[in-house]
Design a protein around this motif. Structure first.
Motif, PDB file in Angstrom:
ATOM      1  N   ARG A 163       0.831  -1.209   0.000  1.00  0.00           N
ATOM      2  CA  ARG A 163       0.000   0.000   0.000  1.00  0.00           C
ATOM      3  C   ARG A 163       0.865   1.260   0.000  1.00  0.00           C
ATOM      4  N   LYS A 164       1.954   1.227   0.776  1.00  0.00           N
ATOM      5  CA  LYS A 164       2.822   2.396   0.858  1.00  0.00           C
ATOM      6  C   LYS A 164       3.508   2.660  -0.486  1.00  0.00           C
ATOM      7  N   ILE A 165       3.972   1.581  -1.138  1.00  0.00           N
ATOM      8  CA  ILE A 165       4.628   1.746  -2.436  1.00  0.00           C
ATOM      9  C   ILE A 165       3.630   2.257  -3.467  1.00  0.00           C
ATOM     10  N   THR A 166       2.412   1.758  -3.411  1.00  0.00           N
ATOM     11  CA  THR A 166       1.362   2.237  -4.316  1.00  0.00           C
ATOM     12  C   THR A 166       1.108   3.721  -4.096  1.00  0.00           C
ATOM     13  N   ASP A 167       1.104   4.147  -2.826  1.00  0.00           N
ATOM     14  CA  ASP A 167       0.920   5.570  -2.520  1.00  0.00           C
ATOM     15  C   ASP A 167       2.068   6.402  -3.106  1.00  0.00           C
ATOM     16  N   LEU A 168       3.298   5.923  -2.945  1.00  0.00           N
ATOM     17  CA  LEU A 168       4.464   6.653  -3.441  1.00  0.00           C
ATOM     18  C   LEU A 168       4.418   6.817  -4.958  1.00  0.00           C
ATOM     19  N   ILE A 169       3.941   5.778  -5.643  1.00  0.00           N
ATOM     20  CA  ILE A 169       3.787   5.860  -7.104  1.00  0.00           C
ATOM     21  C   ILE A 169       2.705   6.866  -7.456  1.00  0.00           C
ATOM     22  N   THR A 170       1.584   6.801  -6.751  1.00  0.00           N
ATOM     23  CA  THR A 170       0.466   7.720  -7.003  1.00  0.00           C
ATOM     24  C   THR A 170       0.880   9.173  -6.785  1.00  0.00           C
ATOM     25  N   TRP A 171       1.672   9.421  -5.761  1.00  0.00           N
ATOM     26  CA  TRP A 171       2.111  10.783  -5.455  1.00  0.00           C
ATOM     27  C   TRP A 171       3.248  11.252  -6.361  1.00  0.00           C
ATOM     28  N   GLY A 172       3.805  10.346  -7.168  1.00  0.00           N
ATOM     29  CA  GLY A 172       4.859  10.722  -8.105  1.00  0.00           C
ATOM     30  C   GLY A 172       6.253  10.706  -7.525  1.00  0.00           C
ATOM     31  N   TYR A 173       6.447  10.008  -6.392  1.00  0.00           N
ATOM     32  CA  TYR A 173       7.762   9.968  -5.762  1.00  0.00           C
ATOM     33  C   TYR A 173       8.636   8.834  -6.294  1.00  0.00           C
ATOM     34  N   ILE A 174       8.039   7.769  -6.777  1.00  0.00           N
ATOM     35  CA  ILE A 174       8.781   6.683  -7.407  1.00  0.00           C
ATOM     36  C   ILE A 174       8.014   6.215  -8.636  1.00  0.00           C
TER      37      ILE A 174
END
Length: 216
Positions: free
Chosen positions: A29-40
């Motif tokens: 979930r955290k990695i999905t959030d980071l992708i959604t926010w444009g950080y990775i």
């Protein structure tokens, strides 16, 4: 991740569970959030890359001592410096620029972690411009910044980066001696001097010599 062999053998999710006592579902979930926010961004099944926006976040966390791993912070600043095309500057110059942006954002009631990654470089320099820079009179941009923000040491450390940012955003005039300058109302606010490099001090030796010759 520094351990490339471990990355190749394990999924990122399983690898991270070895560093943090959390479930794979939470990490997912955290990695999905980071992708959604444009950080990775996801490169392929087992490889991810941190974006420039992510590097800004990481660098701000390092500068403000929220991340205390010196090796990670050094690598992060190095990568951000390359992404911003600021390889000619030292790590301390980058840190000073980030600290000034943080100070200015906080003084305006803004959250640096929310605002600064979206501004990116060189647009982020607009946050630092003095309110009265159109009325420079006999003062240089360097003097106005110090007068308005204080933090003389940080401004002196970051002035080359500020100058380069302004020269990336505003029209440039090439002087007879080869120096390049940005002017507002016939006042030099930033220049790349052949002697001193990028500077906010319009009293560059080459520029002063040119002015003296034009008067004689």
């Amino acid at each position: 991740m520094r351990d490339q062999s471990a990355v190749n053998e394990l999924s990122l999710y399983k690898l991270l569970t070895g560093y943090a006592d959390v479930s794979i579902a939470t990490i997912y979930r955290k990695i999905t959030d980071l992708i959604t926010w444009g950080y990775i961004v996801r490169v392929n099944k087992n490889h991810y890359l941190i974006t420039t926006k992510g590097l800004v976040i990481m660098s701000l966390l390092c500068v403000n001592k929220n991340i205390n791993d010196d090796e990670i912070c050094h690598d992060t600043i190095l990568l951000l410096k390359h992404e911003w095309n600021l390889d000619e500057f030292g790590d301390e110059n980058i840190k000073a620029y980030l600290k000034l942006l943080t100070i200015r954002a906080l003084s305006e009631g803004l959250d640096p972690l929310q605002v600064l990654p979206s501004l990116n470089f060189p647009r982020s320099v607009l946050l630092l411009l003095p309110n009265n820079f159109h009325y420079m009179n006999s003062k240089t941009m360097l003097e106005l910044l110090i007068e308005e923000m204080g933090n003389r040491e940080l401004i002196m450390m970051a002035q080359g980066i500020i100058a380069k940012a302004l020269m990336s955003l505003l029209p440039i005039t090439t002087l007879n001696d080869g120096c390049r300058a940005v002017t507002v109302s016939d006042k030099v606010i930033a220049l790349k001097c052949r002697v001193r490099g990028y500077t906010l001090d319009s009293r560059c030796p080459m520029l002063m010599k040119l002015k003296m010759n034009s008067k004689s």
